[in-house]
Structure formats: C-alpha cells, structure tokens
Design a protein around this motif. Sequence first.
Motif, mmCIF file in Angstrom:
data_model
loop_
_atom_site.group_PDB
_atom_site.id
_atom_site.type_symbol
_atom_site.label_atom_id
_atom_site.label_comp_id
_atom_site.label_asym_id
_atom_site.label_seq_id
_atom_site.Cartn_x
_atom_site.Cartn_y
_atom_site.Cartn_z
ATOM 1 N N SER A 61 0.857 -1.182 0.000
ATOM 2 C CA SER A 61 0.000 0.000 0.000
ATOM 3 C C SER A 61 0.892 1.230 0.000
ATOM 4 O O SER A 61 2.123 1.128 0.075
ATOM 5 N N GLY A 62 0.277 2.411 -0.093
ATOM 6 C CA GLY A 62 1.053 3.636 -0.087
ATOM 7 C C GLY A 62 1.746 3.868 1.243
ATOM 8 O O GLY A 62 1.457 3.224 2.249
ATOM 9 N N GLY A 63 2.663 4.827 1.249
ATOM 10 C CA GLY A 63 3.466 5.091 2.445
ATOM 11 C C GLY A 63 4.775 4.350 2.387
ATOM 12 O O GLY A 63 4.977 3.445 1.578
ATOM 13 N N ASN A 64 5.686 4.730 3.267
ATOM 14 C CA ASN A 64 7.052 4.198 3.248
ATOM 15 C C ASN A 64 7.599 4.178 1.832
ATOM 16 O O ASN A 64 7.948 3.147 1.265
ATOM 17 N N ASP A 65 7.662 5.373 1.265
ATOM 18 C CA ASP A 65 8.252 5.554 -0.052
ATOM 19 C C ASP A 65 9.776 5.470 0.097
ATOM 20 O O ASP A 65 10.261 4.782 0.993
ATOM 21 N N VAL A 66 10.525 6.149 -0.736
ATOM 22 C CA VAL A 66 11.986 6.132 -0.594
ATOM 23 C C VAL A 66 12.330 7.092 0.543
ATOM 24 O O VAL A 66 12.675 8.256 0.333
ATOM 25 N N GLN A 67 12.214 6.590 1.765
ATOM 26 C CA GLN A 67 12.419 7.443 2.931
ATOM 27 C C GLN A 67 13.903 7.699 3.192
ATOM 28 O O GLN A 67 14.282 8.775 3.629
ATOM 29 N N TRP A 68 14.746 6.707 2.913
ATOM 30 C CA TRP A 68 16.160 6.807 3.264
ATOM 31 C C TRP A 68 17.060 6.605 2.060
ATOM 32 O O TRP A 68 16.820 5.727 1.233
ATOM 33 N N SER A 69 18.105 7.402 2.008
ATOM 34 C CA SER A 69 19.333 7.022 1.314
ATOM 35 C C SER A 69 20.233 6.443 2.404
ATOM 36 O O SER A 69 20.662 7.156 3.311
ATOM 37 N N TRP A 70 20.479 5.160 2.313
ATOM 38 C CA TRP A 70 21.110 4.409 3.397
ATOM 39 C C TRP A 70 22.585 4.219 3.076
ATOM 40 O O TRP A 70 22.940 3.507 2.154
ATOM 41 N N TRP A 71 23.459 4.898 3.860
ATOM 42 C CA TRP A 71 24.907 4.815 3.638
ATOM 43 C C TRP A 71 25.468 3.736 4.558
ATOM 44 O O TRP A 71 25.534 3.914 5.759
ATOM 45 N N ASP A 72 25.883 2.632 3.973
ATOM 46 C CA ASP A 72 26.083 1.397 4.728
ATOM 47 C C ASP A 72 27.351 0.691 4.267
ATOM 48 O O ASP A 72 27.679 0.675 3.081
ATOM 49 N N LEU A 73 28.065 0.101 5.207
ATOM 50 C CA LEU A 73 29.137 -0.859 4.930
ATOM 51 C C LEU A 73 29.055 -1.936 5.997
ATOM 52 O O LEU A 73 29.241 -1.662 7.184
ATOM 53 N N TYR A 74 28.768 -3.157 5.555
ATOM 54 C CA TYR A 74 28.519 -4.255 6.480
ATOM 55 C C TYR A 74 29.027 -5.543 5.856
ATOM 56 O O TYR A 74 28.823 -5.780 4.663
ATOM 57 N N HIS A 75 29.685 -6.386 6.655
ATOM 58 C CA HIS A 75 30.151 -7.691 6.197
ATOM 59 C C HIS A 75 29.277 -8.788 6.801
ATOM 60 O O HIS A 75 29.094 -8.874 7.993
ATOM 61 N N GLY A 76 28.727 -9.651 5.938
ATOM 62 C CA GLY A 76 27.862 -10.733 6.397
ATOM 63 C C GLY A 76 26.415 -10.438 6.013
ATOM 64 O O GLY A 76 26.088 -9.331 5.617
ATOM 65 N N GLY A 77 25.575 -11.456 6.211
ATOM 66 C CA GLY A 77 25.815 -12.791 6.727
ATOM 67 C C GLY A 77 26.282 -12.876 8.166
ATOM 68 O O GLY A 77 26.411 -11.922 8.898
ATOM 69 N N GLY A 78 26.526 -14.143 8.468
ATOM 70 C CA GLY A 78 26.969 -14.450 9.804
ATOM 71 C C GLY A 78 28.462 -14.416 9.976
ATOM 72 O O GLY A 78 28.963 -14.252 11.092
ATOM 73 N N ASN A 79 29.211 -14.595 8.912
ATOM 74 C CA ASN A 79 30.664 -14.633 9.006
ATOM 75 C C ASN A 79 31.259 -13.240 9.107
ATOM 76 O O ASN A 79 30.668 -12.258 8.673
ATOM 77 N N THR A 80 32.447 -13.167 9.667
ATOM 78 C CA THR A 80 33.168 -11.900 9.778
ATOM 79 C C THR A 80 34.414 -11.957 8.905
ATOM 80 O O THR A 80 34.909 -13.037 8.581
#
Length: 377
Positions: free
Chosen positions: A338-357
């Motif tokens: 349904s409507g709402g929760n459009d492109v609310q965020w530009s998400w600046w992310d760096l993440y490894h995994g998954g479960g492994n490191t």
Amino acid sequence: MTENHGFDTPEQGTSDWGVPLNRNFERLDIAVEVRDQESELDTYDPKSGAKFYAVDTGNAYVGDGSEWSQVPVATHNHQQLAVGDSLRLPVKDSDPDSPAPGDVWFRGDAGEVRVHTTDGTQTLGGSSTSTADSTQVSFDVTEPFEDDNWTATFGDGWDYGLAANADIRDVAGRDGNQLQATVPGGENRGIYTIHNHAARTGQAPTSCYHSFALRFEPGFTDNITDDGKLPGFAGRDGTDEGAGGSPANGTGWSARMGWDDPSDHGPGIAVDWYIYHMDVSGSYGEHDYWGRLLEEDVWHDFEQYIDLGTPGENDGVLRGWIDGKLEYERTDLRFRDSGGNDVQWSWWDLYHGGGNTPSGNITVQFDDLGIVRGGMP
C-alpha cells in the motif's frame, strides 16, 4: 582541398598527381561522416573509424571494420552525459592518455562525443547540440566528502561507526579528499547512517537516484568471507520490516548494493543488489548479482536508481550502472502493498555478512555523492 580533413590538391604540373588524389579518396569514408536516414545504415560499409549520423533520429554510429555500433547523442551535465535511462558517458576535459578501441567519452570543453577506434580517436557527428552544451544536472543533495561535515548530510538515524570506522583522507586516483570506511577484522559492522528524505523535506519520493565513486582497498578480496552490504535505498520508518531478517510483508522494504559471497563467483568482487521485496522467500533479502566482477584498487563510478512502482503491483524498477554502463535492470519488483514508506532513506552502509566476519580489515572509499529525489537527472 580542405583544411579540416587534411586533404591536399596537387599543384598544377605535379608529377604523379593521381597519388595524393587517390590517397584522399581512400581516406574520404573515414574522415567524412555519412548522413542519411537511419533505415539506410546497412547500405553503407562499416569501415573502421567510419561515422554515420542518422538525420531523422539523431542517432550516431561508428564502424569497426565489420559492423556499425551505436553511440549516444549526448545530453551534457557537469559530471556525466545522460543517454536515455540505460547508458551514461564520462565527461572529460581532455582525451584519455591510453584509450582502448571502443572507449567513448564526452569532451565537455568542446561539446563533442568522441570514440577511440583502431585508427585513432574520432569525433562523432550530431553530438554538439544545444542541449548537449547547456543542460546541467541539478542534484537535490551533494556530498563531496571533503571534510568531517559529511555527517551533516546523513546522521538522521542508525548512526554507527562514524567516528571509529570512518575518516576523511586523500586517496590516490581522485582529486581532493574522500570518505574511507572500514569493517574491522572479526566484526560485521563498519558504518551505518541514513539521509532521511521524509524528515528533511516533509515528503519522501517514490523514485530516487544516487551517483558516487567507489574504490575497494587492496586486501579486500583476501579478507572477505561472506556477502556484504553497501549504500542503497530503504523505506522502513515505523516498521522493522525490510532488513535484518524481517521480511518485506507489505510495508518496510530495502534495496542496498553490496557484494555476493566470494565462493559463488570467480575471482574478484561480485557486485549485487541485496533486496528486501515482497516476493522473497524466507526471512532475509535476495542477492541479485549484477554479472560483473570488480578488482581492488580501482575507482569506479556507480549509479543507482529505484522506482517503487505501484503499491501491490510487480512493476518496481531497480537499476545499476558501473562506469557509465548499465549493468543491472529489473522492472518486476513488488516493494510494498500500500502507499506510504516511499523512498524514505538514502542508506549509507558498509557491512560484512551474513553471519561470518572478515579475516582482516576490509576497507572501501567513497567520493562525490549526488542524489536526485523523484527521478533520473
């Protein structure tokens, strides 16, 4: 005969006067572009370096000795040339030092599209139009990552690692400073932060575009042991859906770029999208490989585009470009019910995994971010 093309008329009384004339005729098909209706393209010989300009469509082509290849009639902006929604050109103030045959670029100082062939660099007809010389991109958000004030562009939530795992430095291969981010060995998290469009403007767009440069630090491929996440888009305000093992059940969603598990592909960094959409089976998002492996220690220009489409329908769009080439396109995504929760965020992310490191530190650098709310530039 003509100064522009270097053809010479033999002086009266010149012996062997036919030699320069024959040489002129041999060069004529390369030096002078053909102009005709596009439907007549196949009636002309695609000699290496020959140029064809379609007077009815404005399309330009260059020959390689066996076939014609289309190149764009450009629309100029201060960073790149938009060519429809599927191809983009780098803008240069001078020709590259060692271009490969087939490389295409826009000379912003001259208003020309140029292509390198086996016979040298050629200028393509039809490139110097009024739109090519005047149309500028207007980004809604720009972040050059020149100093620590980059966090003012973000900092709207999920702020993690901005002091411990991120710093501004001058990295070889780019002018000025860049943002360096690291996931420490043995950990999963590098940096998390968001630019909240809804909070800053009062309204979230239903489509959004990112442009930025990215480099993987040497040692990256040696130390990754699992998939990972990089910047992208999300609509998650007021819900846990759409990330972290909470499926997109109709409200929250996300689409971050990243890399796929290195064991799933050949040597290199397998760029992908990690997408929480409504048709994913299971609790986690879907990895969708772009089909291209990247090397370390090389700056690449990335572009990302999302259009959420109609709520409840499988018409959402996700695209990705690397160095001006469309590497990924999908037009059948159902992000929300349904409507709402459009492109609310530009998400600046760096993440490894998954479960492994990672077995050791993994580091990337970012530069020159531009964001357009509500469409392509």
